[in-house]
Design an enzyme around this catalytic site. Structure first.
Site, PDB file in Angstrom:
ATOM      1  N   LYS A 196      -4.722   5.417   4.653  1.00 10.56           N
ATOM      2  CA  LYS A 196      -4.119   6.513   5.410  1.00 10.56           C
ATOM      3  C   LYS A 196      -5.010   6.957   6.558  1.00 10.56           C
ATOM      4  CE  LYS A 196      -0.770   8.330   2.200  1.00 10.56           C
ATOM      5  NZ  LYS A 196      -0.306   9.494   1.428  1.00 10.56           N
ATOM      6  N   LYS A 216       5.003  -4.796   0.528  1.00  9.67           N
ATOM      7  CA  LYS A 216       5.559  -3.889  -0.456  1.00  9.67           C
ATOM      8  C   LYS A 216       6.692  -3.084   0.192  1.00  9.67           C
ATOM      9  CE  LYS A 216       4.031   0.250  -2.599  1.00  9.67           C
ATOM     10  NZ  LYS A 216       2.971   1.210  -2.848  1.00  9.67           N
ATOM     11  N   LYS A 240       9.033   2.998   2.999  1.00  8.44           N
ATOM     12  CA  LYS A 240       9.841   3.708   3.977  1.00  8.44           C
ATOM     13  C   LYS A 240       9.288   3.491   5.374  1.00  8.44           C
ATOM     14  CE  LYS A 240      11.885   8.022   5.255  1.00  8.44           C
ATOM     15  NZ  LYS A 240      11.484   9.357   5.712  1.00  8.44           N
TER      16      LYS A 240
END
Ligand code: TRP
Length: 327
Positions: free
Chosen positions: A111, A191, A194
């Protein structure tokens, strides 16, 4: 009865990967455990988000949990920010968490890379808040996807550190991994997620789902219809394993490896099974959308019940820390 805690971020759109890896598994666990399920809005604010959408995303996520079969009679379902003790306990856990441990978390590093313009303390503290979520209820088990195992390990470490430094009041929770295989996105590469846009949303209309499946990447070495395929490297087969019974899996395995069936045949079979499972979920969600009072009520009752547990834990924690109590 052993207690379970799990959380889901209010992203507003839940996909097949979330469903198979987490939510469906939660519905099964309700029979055997005392379950607490949380929409973790305080986690979601650690990255940039559209402020005006947060309320809707939170409610939409709650609707999906209910539509998938989480039952407010059997489980506590609530919104994290409705129980402020989560953040209070996170602060206390901050004082026993080594910085080195959170710095090496894979999700933090990912992140931080994706959100260079806003690498904030909350992003780093994310797993500590997660530990607080779990330990506030003294949950023994945490059903999560594989990507969260590192965070559960950290949670155990936090519990250990607290228990050694102050008093042994917390369990060391274990992860419960779903038996379902981890599914990739329709690109067959990464994977399902969204943000990557390679997902199939669980509330998407049937024609949209079919279009995504129809064009999804299969075994890339199976170029022509007459080439035999290899189910082991095919993401569609992996999704079949999450939605189809053994007899069908055997049939597909045989058909694929002998070029007896084509990818489109295989996808049609998958589509039927996905449809059978998700159509009722979508219908239930549409019904709940028309009945928001009920949804809000569920969340309120959930939060009330959780606050009671949280309150007792925090009282114990403050006493353990030797803090001077109010009169
Ligand atoms: N980090 C989890 C995820 O991204 C969500 C989460 C927050 C969670 N708190 C939790 C999961 C506590 C399990 C237990 O999926």
């Amino acid at each position: 009865m052993k207690r379970i805690f799990s959380g889901i971020q209010p992203t507003g759109e839940i996909h097949l990967g979330n469903y198979v890896g987490a939510i469906r598994n939660w519905t099964y666990l309700q029979d055997e455990y005392d379950c607490v399920f949380c929409v973790v809005d305080y986690h979601a604010i650690t990255i940039e988000y559209p402020v005006e959408e947060m309320k809707k995303r939170t409610l939409d996520t709650a609707i999906i949990l209910l539509a998938c079969g989480l039952s407010p009679e059997r489980s506590k379902i609530f919104v994290q920010s409705h129980v402020p003790e989560h953040t209070e306990l996170a602060w206390i856990f901050n004082t026993v968490t080594p910085i080195g441990e959170v710095e090496r978390m894979t999700q933090f590093k990912d992140k931080a890379r994706q959100h260079r313009a806003n690498i904030n303390m909350g992003l780093m503290d994310y797993p500590v808040l997660q530990a607080a979520d779990i330990l506030l209820y003294k949950a023994g088990y945490v059903p999560v996807g594989e990507d969260q195992v590192q965070h559960i390990e950290l949670c155990r470490e936090v519990a250990r550190k607290f228990n050694t430094r102050f008093a042994p009041i917390f369990p060391e929770p274990e992860e419960l991994l779903s038996m379902a295989p981890r599914i990739l996105g329709v690109d067959g590469q990464s994977k399902m997620s969204k943000s990557l846009g390679n997902y199939i949303g669980i509330l998407e209309e049937e024609d949209v789902v079919w279009e995504k499946l129809r064009t999804a990447v299969t075994d890339v070495n199976r170029v022509r219809r007459k080439d035999p395929g290899n189910p082991e490297v095919c993401n569609i087969y992996t999704i079949h394993r999450a939605f189809s019974d053994n007899a069908m899996l055997i049939e597909i395995d045989k058909g694929c490896t002998s070029a007896g069936i084509g990818c489109i045949d295989c996808k049609k079979m998958l589509f039927e099974n996905v449809k059978r499972e998700l159509t009722p979920v979508r219908e239930k969600a549409r019904e709940l959308e028309k009945n928001m009072d009920y949804v809000v009520d569920v969340l309120e009752k959930g939060a009330d019940a959780c606050r009671e547990i949280a309150d007792a834990t925090m009282e114990e924690v403050r006493a353990t820390l030797g803090l001077y109590p109010p009169r």
